[in-house]
Design a protein around this motif. Structure first.
Motif, PDB file in Angstrom:
ATOM      1  N   ILE A 107       0.854  -1.196   0.000  1.00 47.86           N
ATOM      2  CA  ILE A 107       0.000   0.000   0.000  1.00 47.86           C
ATOM      3  C   ILE A 107       0.887   1.243   0.000  1.00 47.86           C
ATOM      4  O   ILE A 107       1.832   1.348   0.782  1.00 47.86           O
ATOM      5  N   GLU A 108       0.564   2.190  -0.842  1.00 45.69           N
ATOM      6  CA  GLU A 108       1.281   3.452  -0.894  1.00 45.69           C
ATOM      7  C   GLU A 108       0.654   4.443   0.087  1.00 45.69           C
ATOM      8  O   GLU A 108      -0.577   4.531   0.170  1.00 45.69           O
ATOM      9  N   PRO A 109       1.463   5.194   0.815  1.00 44.56           N
ATOM     10  CA  PRO A 109       0.869   6.257   1.654  1.00 44.56           C
ATOM     11  C   PRO A 109       0.202   7.300   0.780  1.00 44.56           C
ATOM     12  O   PRO A 109       0.512   7.426  -0.415  1.00 44.56           O
ATOM     13  N   ALA A 110      -0.690   8.054   1.374  1.00 42.45           N
ATOM     14  CA  ALA A 110      -1.353   9.127   0.632  1.00 42.45           C
ATOM     15  C   ALA A 110      -0.405  10.308   0.449  1.00 42.45           C
ATOM     16  O   ALA A 110       0.594  10.448   1.159  1.00 42.45           O
ATOM     17  N   ALA A 111      -0.728  11.146  -0.485  1.00 37.50           N
ATOM     18  CA  ALA A 111       0.030  12.385  -0.666  1.00 37.50           C
ATOM     19  C   ALA A 111      -0.202  13.299   0.534  1.00 37.50           C
ATOM     20  O   ALA A 111      -1.137  13.112   1.317  1.00 37.50           O
ATOM     21  N   ASP A 112       0.648  14.301   0.670  1.00 40.42           N
ATOM     22  CA  ASP A 112       0.495  15.237   1.780  1.00 40.42           C
ATOM     23  C   ASP A 112      -0.803  16.029   1.640  1.00 40.42           C
ATOM     24  O   ASP A 112      -1.218  16.379   0.529  1.00 40.42           O
ATOM     25  N   GLU A 113      -1.411  16.313   2.761  1.00 42.90           N
ATOM     26  CA  GLU A 113      -2.600  17.163   2.785  1.00 42.90           C
ATOM     27  C   GLU A 113      -2.195  18.584   2.400  1.00 42.90           C
ATOM     28  O   GLU A 113      -1.046  19.006   2.625  1.00 42.90           O
ATOM     29  N   ARG A 114      -3.119  19.315   1.788  1.00 46.44           N
ATOM     30  CA  ARG A 114      -2.853  20.717   1.492  1.00 46.44           C
ATOM     31  C   ARG A 114      -2.512  21.445   2.787  1.00 46.44           C
ATOM     32  O   ARG A 114      -3.132  21.189   3.821  1.00 46.44           O
ATOM     33  N   PRO A 115      -1.543  22.340   2.781  1.00 45.55           N
ATOM     34  CA  PRO A 115      -1.079  22.961   4.020  1.00 45.55           C
ATOM     35  C   PRO A 115      -2.192  23.573   4.866  1.00 45.55           C
ATOM     36  O   PRO A 115      -2.224  23.405   6.088  1.00 45.55           O
ATOM     37  N   GLU A 116      -3.126  24.301   4.220  1.00 43.55           N
ATOM     38  CA  GLU A 116      -4.181  24.948   5.015  1.00 43.55           C
ATOM     39  C   GLU A 116      -5.138  23.926   5.635  1.00 43.55           C
ATOM     40  O   GLU A 116      -5.701  24.151   6.703  1.00 43.55           O
ATOM     41  N   ARG A 117      -5.315  22.775   4.948  1.00 45.24           N
ATOM     42  CA  ARG A 117      -6.172  21.722   5.514  1.00 45.24           C
ATOM     43  C   ARG A 117      -5.480  21.069   6.709  1.00 45.24           C
ATOM     44  O   ARG A 117      -6.112  20.746   7.704  1.00 45.24           O
ATOM     45  N   TRP A 118      -4.170  20.861   6.558  1.00 47.30           N
ATOM     46  CA  TRP A 118      -3.410  20.331   7.698  1.00 47.30           C
ATOM     47  C   TRP A 118      -3.457  21.309   8.864  1.00 47.30           C
ATOM     48  O   TRP A 118      -3.619  20.893  10.021  1.00 47.30           O
ATOM     49  N   LEU A 119      -3.340  22.597   8.550  1.00 46.23           N
ATOM     50  CA  LEU A 119      -3.363  23.611   9.602  1.00 46.23           C
ATOM     51  C   LEU A 119      -4.674  23.561  10.374  1.00 46.23           C
ATOM     52  O   LEU A 119      -4.687  23.627  11.609  1.00 46.23           O
ATOM     53  N   ARG A 120      -5.783  23.441   9.661  1.00 46.72           N
ATOM     54  CA  ARG A 120      -7.078  23.360  10.338  1.00 46.72           C
ATOM     55  C   ARG A 120      -7.161  22.084  11.172  1.00 46.72           C
ATOM     56  O   ARG A 120      -7.619  22.095  12.317  1.00 46.72           O
ATOM     57  N   ARG A 121      -6.717  20.968  10.611  1.00 49.91           N
ATOM     58  CA  ARG A 121      -6.775  19.687  11.310  1.00 49.91           C
ATOM     59  C   ARG A 121      -5.995  19.742  12.621  1.00 49.91           C
ATOM     60  O   ARG A 121      -6.498  19.378  13.675  1.00 49.91           O
ATOM     61  N   VAL A 122      -4.764  20.217  12.544  1.00 50.88           N
ATOM     62  CA  VAL A 122      -3.914  20.195  13.741  1.00 50.88           C
ATOM     63  C   VAL A 122      -4.382  21.227  14.766  1.00 50.88           C
ATOM     64  O   VAL A 122      -4.277  21.014  15.976  1.00 50.88           O
ATOM     65  N   SER A 123      -4.945  22.329  14.296  1.00 52.84           N
ATOM     66  CA  SER A 123      -5.460  23.346  15.220  1.00 52.84           C
ATOM     67  C   SER A 123      -6.659  22.803  15.999  1.00 52.84           C
ATOM     68  O   SER A 123      -6.760  22.983  17.219  1.00 52.84           O
ATOM     69  N   LEU A 124      -7.564  22.142  15.273  1.00 53.38           N
ATOM     70  CA  LEU A 124      -8.733  21.561  15.935  1.00 53.38           C
ATOM     71  C   LEU A 124      -8.326  20.438  16.884  1.00 53.38           C
ATOM     72  O   LEU A 124      -8.886  20.300  17.982  1.00 53.38           O
ATOM     73  N   ASP A 125      -7.344  19.634  16.492  1.00 54.16           N
ATOM     74  CA  ASP A 125      -6.928  18.524  17.332  1.00 54.16           C
ATOM     75  C   ASP A 125      -6.215  18.987  18.598  1.00 54.16           C
ATOM     76  O   ASP A 125      -6.440  18.443  19.679  1.00 54.16           O
ATOM     77  N   LEU A 126      -5.344  19.968  18.475  1.00 56.69           N
ATOM     78  CA  LEU A 126      -4.530  20.363  19.626  1.00 56.69           C
ATOM     79  C   LEU A 126      -5.196  21.413  20.507  1.00 56.69           C
ATOM     80  O   LEU A 126      -4.908  21.474  21.708  1.00 56.69           O
ATOM     81  N   THR A 127      -6.065  22.251  19.930  1.00 53.71           N
ATOM     82  CA  THR A 127      -6.693  23.294  20.752  1.00 53.71           C
ATOM     83  C   THR A 127      -8.213  23.268  20.702  1.00 53.71           C
ATOM     84  O   THR A 127      -8.857  23.977  21.476  1.00 53.71           O
ATOM     85  N   GLY A 128      -8.787  22.475  19.799  1.00 54.87           N
ATOM     86  CA  GLY A 128     -10.243  22.436  19.690  1.00 54.87           C
ATOM     87  C   GLY A 128     -10.825  23.657  19.015  1.00 54.87           C
ATOM     88  O   GLY A 128     -12.046  23.846  19.025  1.00 54.87           O
ATOM     89  N   LEU A 129      -9.974  24.501  18.419  1.00 55.60           N
ATOM     90  CA  LEU A 129     -10.425  25.725  17.750  1.00 55.60           C
ATOM     91  C   LEU A 129      -9.780  25.826  16.373  1.00 55.60           C
ATOM     92  O   LEU A 129      -8.643  25.367  16.173  1.00 55.60           O
ATOM     93  N   PRO A 130     -10.467  26.434  15.402  1.00 52.69           N
ATOM     94  CA  PRO A 130      -9.877  26.598  14.064  1.00 52.69           C
ATOM     95  C   PRO A 130      -8.832  27.703  14.084  1.00 52.69           C
ATOM     96  O   PRO A 130      -8.832  28.573  14.962  1.00 52.69           O
ATOM     97  N   PRO A 131      -7.936  27.707  13.095  1.00 56.56           N
ATOM     98  CA  PRO A 131      -6.942  28.790  13.028  1.00 56.56           C
ATOM     99  C   PRO A 131      -7.612  30.092  12.588  1.00 56.56           C
ATOM    100  O   PRO A 131      -8.632  30.076  11.889  1.00 56.56           O
ATOM    101  N   THR A 132      -7.044  31.187  12.997  1.00 61.23           N
ATOM    102  CA  THR A 132      -7.540  32.480  12.539  1.00 61.23           C
ATOM    103  C   THR A 132      -6.995  32.753  11.147  1.00 61.23           C
ATOM    104  O   THR A 132      -6.064  32.092  10.667  1.00 61.23           O
TER     105      THR A 132
END
Length: 908
Positions: A107-132
């Motif tokens: 199985i091949e890993p997926a390509a990297d997520e678009r930076p802004e999508r990753w930013l939203r994901r990690v912001s919600l995961d670590l702080t529970g809030l979206p990025p400004t």
């Protein structure tokens, strides 16, 4: 197991096996027998084993029948990954383990997520809030550099900023509170308010300060037993006071105290050990190596705390409202407790142990209750009164005590209160007593026959000492009040003693008596009068007793205690329920429950952990030792369970999917070497740092993958157990609401303090106790983060319930995600969400003159990405259609509501 054979425990199973000799093994004989009445398993339990299965058993026995140990009960070890085809893909240690599994499966890993999508994901995961928008722009700007290392630094800077944010603790407190069933109410029928929010704030602080997980554990399990405990250490033990309290009249507080203790045991095992230990309450565990006795040995760790099933949540501590006062309050509280214990020990040793006491005979005894009588009985060399019959409220007991002939003056009287049935009460405690008022008179008789007269003189009592340094009631209240006083509150299972110190030595002629009157004015739960059922008395002529409370050291310490207590009282505080350990001489014995019923006691047991998880024969004897064992190197579960829980929150499912069950019936780890290596490194390399652990996950290539679902993986790995793409699932209830508040601009950043009461639909709040005090529009308390919302067990917050948050009645190791019509209906119609849509609409109207710009601005706010031209056009069309039938404000609010309801918004 009914026949004495168990395949859970190796030593029992080996009774049916002869290692190296399949033909001589009863196990193989039984599974191969052709007789249905003899073959195992019996026909009603399933078909006979296949030849392949019996051959497997035979081969295993022939090879020595090595009885293995379930993976979760083996100490985790480090692992290394080598020979990867694409080692350059690895950014963090965990990536190597994930990539190894993918490569083995082609199985091949997926390509990297678009930076802004990753930013939203990690912001919600670590702080529970979206990025400004500003945070998004700064991140994307930094990524424009050509240097790959600089780009990697941009990702690291985002994660470090999020981990340092005070919003981090607010986000990660929620999954912890699911585990420990945090609520602001007591549960059961009344479900009245409980002031325990200081514990909530302690958890948020601990997470923000990255308190090492081992300390986080020790403080909650045994913070009250730490040698130099602080106020915060004691607050941490409030985790065990989150149990239910039954406030209904006429209930047995011992039954519900016991239920609370059993809940603490089950919650501790589920939270820290990922194990269904509650099964062992009634019998041996059917699948895992835990015996029935071992459950109650573990119960003994929690069975000796001072709390009862009481409405006032005693014992509690005064916690300053301001954190700046914690250090001073901690010092004062420690000094006060130490001084109280010192004063008590010096006085009690002198009065109760060093003095010589003479047992008194009871001339007569009586009660004021017409349905009960007091009899004089001999027991263990003492003469006692015993109150038998139906006891009424407010009962007074009187006893006349014959004074022995003595030239020396009496200086004190000792009262020993006992259970009515002392032998039985040691295992099954009785309702206790409260001597609300104690008075004594000297009775001196003169004359003979018809001229015989009795002169009664009040005996002035200077003080009452009791056998407990920290009693529920001040024993001296027995002298001047009709509530409180010397007591065994609320239960009694062993003798309790008090010493009445006479104001001045009592001289009396031969034949004199002391008439003692004991009033009882306390009734618990409207139905149980707390009456002294049995007691005996003794007297002393110890001269030092009279001046005991006039000694200079005592007076100096008393004055110092008063000064310290006054200083502590000057600090504005609130009372928080916590754990306190009972004194050793007042400890409750723990017995095994037959069939799991607290009313049927078996043999006595002593605190310890299951032998299957111990690495030595030395017994673990108290909660502090228990806490240290939980985070010690010999515990195979604590670190595994913790890293698996954090993994599940970040990736959607744990490495062990059954977070609640690491035992034999749970799922095996998808990546066992990764789980073990991560557990070892969490403990040894990362120093139990939660933030370092989450940092590694957030910066991994595994986490950075696109979450797009690939058609070719639908059959092979539809649930993404091999992690060939990024996480994608519904957001938790708190994040759904908090994100909407943030996007709309309403979110308050106010931290800590009393619970918040957001808007509630009419008709929801029908509670018997408490009120839902929703602040007016514009008040920041109306828009606080969801972690601060008042949690009432019997009336869950509708948003929480609809989006799968547990009621917090019991430990919830993980949330089960649902997708129901109620969710979009609530998103569109809930009062709070409508208010968010209105506020977002206003933000959009205030941004620029062009409708296209306003809608594009709203889309960017909501999605954390640049909108497409088609998206803007479709939303403009929606806006125009609504405006044609209403007005511009309603049209923009409707458009904003659509944005807040997008699937892209409520999923990660």
């Amino acid at each position: 197991q009914a026949g004495g054979v168990s395949f859970v425990y190796g030593d029992a199973a080996m009774d049916t096996i002869e290692p190296g000799d399949p033909e001589g093994s009863l196990l193989l004989e039984r599974v191969l027998d052709e007789d249905d009445d003899y073959r195992m398993p019996p026909p009603e339990h399933g078909p006979a084993l296949t030849k392949a299965e019996t051959d497997l058993l035979a081969n295993w026995i022939e090879q020595g029948a090595d009885w293995g140990e379930h993976w979760a009960y083996q100490i985790p070890t480090r692992h290394k990954v080598s020979d990867l085809k694409s080692p350059q893909w690895v950014k963090q240690p965990i990536d190597a383990f994930v990539l190894q599994q993918l490569e083995q499966r082609g199985i091949e890993p997926a390509a990297d997520e678009r930076p802004e999508r990753w930013l939203r994901r990690v912001s919600l995961d670590l702080t529970g809030l979206p990025p400004t928008q500003q945070q998004r722009q700064a991140f994307l700007q930094q990524l424009k550099q050509d240097d790959p290392s600089a780009n990697e630094s941009a990702y690291e800077a985002v994660v470090d900023r999020l981990l340092a944010s005070p919003r981090f603790g607010e986000r990660w407190a929620s999954p912890w509170f699911d585990q420990v069933r945090y609520a602001d109410s007591r549960g059961q029928g009344e479900d009245s308010p409980r002031t325990i929010w200081k514990y909530r704030d302690w958890v948020i602080d601990a997470l923000n300060n990255d308190m090492p997980y081992d300390q986080f554990t020790v403080k909650q399990i045994a913070g009250d037993l730490l040698p130099d405990r602080t106020i915060e250490d004691h607050i941490a033990t409030a985790v065990h006071r989150l149990t239910h309290t039954n406030e209904e009249g006429g209930t047995d507080d011992e039954e519900f105290r016991t239920a609370a203790v059993l809940d603490r045991v089950s919650t501790t095992w589920q939270t820290w050990q990922g194990t269904t230990f509650g099964c062992v309450q009634c019998h041996h565990h059917p699948y895992d190596p835990f015996e029935h006795d071992e459950f109650y040995k573990f119960v003994a760790f929690f069975n000796n705390t001072a709390d009862c099933d009481l409405n006032d949540d005693w014992p509690n501590i005064q916690v300053p409202l301001r954190r700046e006062d914690y250090e001073q309050a901690s010092t004062l509280t420690r000094d006060i407790d130490d001084l109280k214990r010192k004063i008590w020990k010096e006085n009690w040793d002198a009065a109760a142990h060093e003095a010589e006491w003479t047992s008194l005979k009871i001339a007569r005894a009586s009660t004021s209750c017409s349905t009960a009588r007091a009899e004089v009985q001999q027991r263990d060399g003492n003469e006692e009164f015993a109150v038998d019959g139906t006891i009424a409220k407010g009962t007074t007991v009187k006893a006349e005590l014959a004074l022995p002939a003595s030239e020396a003056a009496a200086t004190g009287l000792r009262i020993t209160g006992l259970p009515f049935d002392p032998e039985k009460a040691l295992a099954d405690s009785e309702w206790g007593f409260v001597m609300s008022n104690i008075s004594a008179r000297l009775v001196v008789e003169s004359g003979e026959g018809k001229n015989k007269q009795a002169k009664k003189t009040n005996i002035k009592i200077a003080s009452v000492l009791c056998d407990d340094p920290f009693p529920y009631f001040d024993p001296n209240e027995s002298l001047n009040k009709e509530k409180g006083g010397f007591s065994a509150y609320t239960r009694i299972n062993r003798a309790r003693q008090a010493v009445l110190i006479f104001d001045s030595p009592l001289s009396a002629p031969a034949g004199s008596r002391i008439e003692i009157t004991i009033k009882h004015r306390v009734t618990e739960l409207a139905a149980f009068p707390l009456i002294t059922r049995r007691a005996h008395f003794a007297i002393t002529t110890e001269e030092s007793l009279t001046g005991l409370l006039q000694r200079k050291p005592y007076l100096k310490n008393k004055k110092k205690l008063q000064s310290l207590t006054k200083k502590l009282a000057e600090i504005k505080s609130i009372a928080i329920p916590v754990l306190n350990e009972r004194e050793d001489h007042l400890s409750r014995p723990t017995h095994k429950f037959i069939g799991g019923s607290f009313q049927t006691k078996g043999k006595r047991v002593y605190s310890d952990v299951p032998k299957s998880l111990r690495d030595s024969e030395e017994r673990i004897s108290n909660r502090l030792e228990l806490a240290q064992w939980l985070v010690g190197p010999s515990n195979s579960l604590t670190a595994r369970v913790a890293v698996n829980r954090y993994w599940a929150r970040m990736f959607g499912v744990g490495i062990v999917a059954t977070e609640e069950d690491f035992g034999s019936t749970g799922e095996a780890p998808s990546h066992p070497e990764l789980l073990d290596d991560l557990a070892v490194r969490f403990r040894e390399d990362l120093g139990w740092s939660t933030k370092k652990l989450l940092r590694e996950m957030a910066l991994s290539h595994t986490y950075r993958q696109s979450s797009k679902i690939r058609t070719e993986l639908q059959e092979q790995d539809a649930s993404n157990r091999w992690l060939a793409r990024g996480p994608r699932h519904n957001l938790p209830a708190e994040t759904v609401r908090d994100q909407m508040l943030a996007i709309s601009g309403l979110l308050s950043d106010k931290m800590f303090g009393e619970p918040a009461y957001p808007p509630l639909p009419s008709g929801v709040w029908k509670a018997r106790r408490g009120t839902w005090k929703t602040p007016k529009k514009g008040d920041e308390d109306r828009y606080r983060r969801s972690i601060y919302t008042y949690v009432k067990r019997s009336v869950p917050f509708p948003i929480s319930t609809t989006f799968d948050a547990p009621s917090r009645d019991f430990c919830a190791p993980k949330r089960l995600r649902s997708n129901t019509p109620l969710q979009p209906l609530m998103l569109m119609n809930d009062k709070g969400f409508v208010e968010c849509a209105d506020a977002l609409g206003k933000r959009m109207r205030d941004h620029g003159d062009s409708l296209d710009d306003q809608i594009a601005f709203g889309l960017e706010l909501a999605t954390c990405r640049a909108p497409t031209e088609d998206e803007v056009d479709r939303l403009v069309e929606l806006y125009r259609s609504v405006e044609a039938e209403s007005n511009a404000q309603v049209a923009m609010q409707s458009t904003a509501s659509v944005l807040l309801n997008l699937d892209e918004i409520i999923t990660k």
